[in-house]
Write an enzyme that holds these catalytic residues in place. Sequence first.
Site, mmCIF file in Angstrom:
data_model
loop_
_atom_site.group_PDB
_atom_site.id
_atom_site.type_symbol
_atom_site.label_atom_id
_atom_site.label_comp_id
_atom_site.label_asym_id
_atom_site.label_seq_id
_atom_site.Cartn_x
_atom_site.Cartn_y
_atom_site.Cartn_z
ATOM 1 N N HIS A 136 6.507 14.534 -26.375
ATOM 2 C CA HIS A 136 7.095 13.843 -27.529
ATOM 3 C C HIS A 136 7.430 14.799 -28.676
ATOM 4 C CE1 HIS A 136 6.021 10.370 -25.323
ATOM 5 N NE2 HIS A 136 4.789 10.244 -25.762
ATOM 6 N N ASP A 167 0.879 -1.155 0.000
ATOM 7 C CA ASP A 167 0.000 0.000 0.000
ATOM 8 C C ASP A 167 0.922 1.212 0.000
ATOM 9 O OD1 ASP A 167 -1.528 2.230 0.676
ATOM 10 O OD2 ASP A 167 -2.927 1.081 1.909
#
Length: 489
Positions: free
Chosen positions: A234, A86
């Site tokens: 990108h 967790d």
Amino acid sequence: MRFDLVLFGGTGDLAWRKLLPALFQSFRHGSLPADGRIIGVGRGAMSDDEYRALIAQRLAEVEADKRPSDAEFARFAQHLHYLRMDLSQPADYAALRELLQAREADTVVMYLATAPSLFTTVCQQLGAAGLATERTRVVLEKPLGHDLPSNRAINAAVREVFSETQIFRIDHYLGKPSVQNLLALRFGNAIFEPLWRRENIASIEITMAEQLGVEKRGEFYESTGALRDMVQNHALQLLCAIGMEPPISADADAIRNEKLKVLQSLKRWTPETVTRDVVRGQYAAGQIAGKPVPGYRQEEGVSPTSQTETFVALRTEISNWRWAGVPFFIRTGKRLAGREASIVVHFRQVPHAIYRTPLGAANRLTIHLQPKDGLTLQLMAAAQSQADTGGVQTLSPAALDLDFDQRFGTERVGAYERLLLDVIAGRLNLFVRADEQEAAWQWVEPILEAWQQANARGEAPRPYVAGHWGPGAASALVARDGHSWMEEF
């Protein structure tokens, strides 16, 4: 080298689609260090063997030539381990520390293939648990923030735990073989450098087109859109590779310093230039490969009144001596007519024509990124047979085509494989520095603000039919400079 790679999000989509197939390929190629562990981290209870079985099932779904045989996977599986965590619980990081301390690895890679909202939490917990040592490297997947303030906040929080040289901000386009060959083309060959400037180049076009829609990621895409998903990272990284000055060396900071200069030299946006030079679109229902597909607003997880863009086309310039006045056109979109990623360098016409040439014909260099991987150089050559043209010879386009797969073999290192190996080895050349990211966010923020105001006025993105090349305004955008997109020639 003894390494541990801790893969947070080890059961998630990115892990099984990209990261674990890439790690397997590096194992198959013999480039993955033999003495290494890959520790998948997830929320569910699972044993090592159960995790290995899950990954085996996922790898059976990849392309046929990249699937492991049973014997190959049995050897690869020895590297795979699993830890239930967790990510908000300090006790679970203590368990991770015990696992890592069971053997002293030379390098520990913390790969955060999680939601960006967890980056700060995970890094703070790693620091509190004593897991951010000088041997540790942290990999951050995009998107790193939603805007400039959130990007700065994440970077500041991560830098409280790790130094800049330990932070690997990944952009998988930088790992593509064609991008590596673009840098080699520019800085490893003498023939192009004298031509690589405004006197010889008329325009440069960057296209990243997808036939796919948002698939099952509608909820994510609603809060992201094409500008944040593709342009801010990108496309701008590709623009930097094309536009940067030669670095003084191949060292990481030398390269990244030159990329930063490009981002800082991009023309700033105003409300007027956003309106004139940026086109945003959203796909409507249409056909892809002869099959009907829904419009964006009919996709799962998408609002029926969504104003999120699935297409962006824009015109910009680099304001420096090399590039002043040369238009750079960028476009990206989903549900377009083809899957194509390429950079096209359009050279100027000869200054004095003594031959006949087809209208608009000129030299072009195309760098293919996907699905093809290579270079095409268009030259003008004399036609062997031609009708009487009054004694004036006619020239026709002729292509010199270099297919990297044919030249170097299809087993070359893929983008994620290359980047993962670089992280393990500590090479930062292909990763993005914090100031680069901030400069990119600073540049796109005026567009986001202008669109927010347009949305408030009820101005929706321009619709385009799925299976086409975007709104007609994208063609008009380049036509104003006397140019055309590649498929329009």
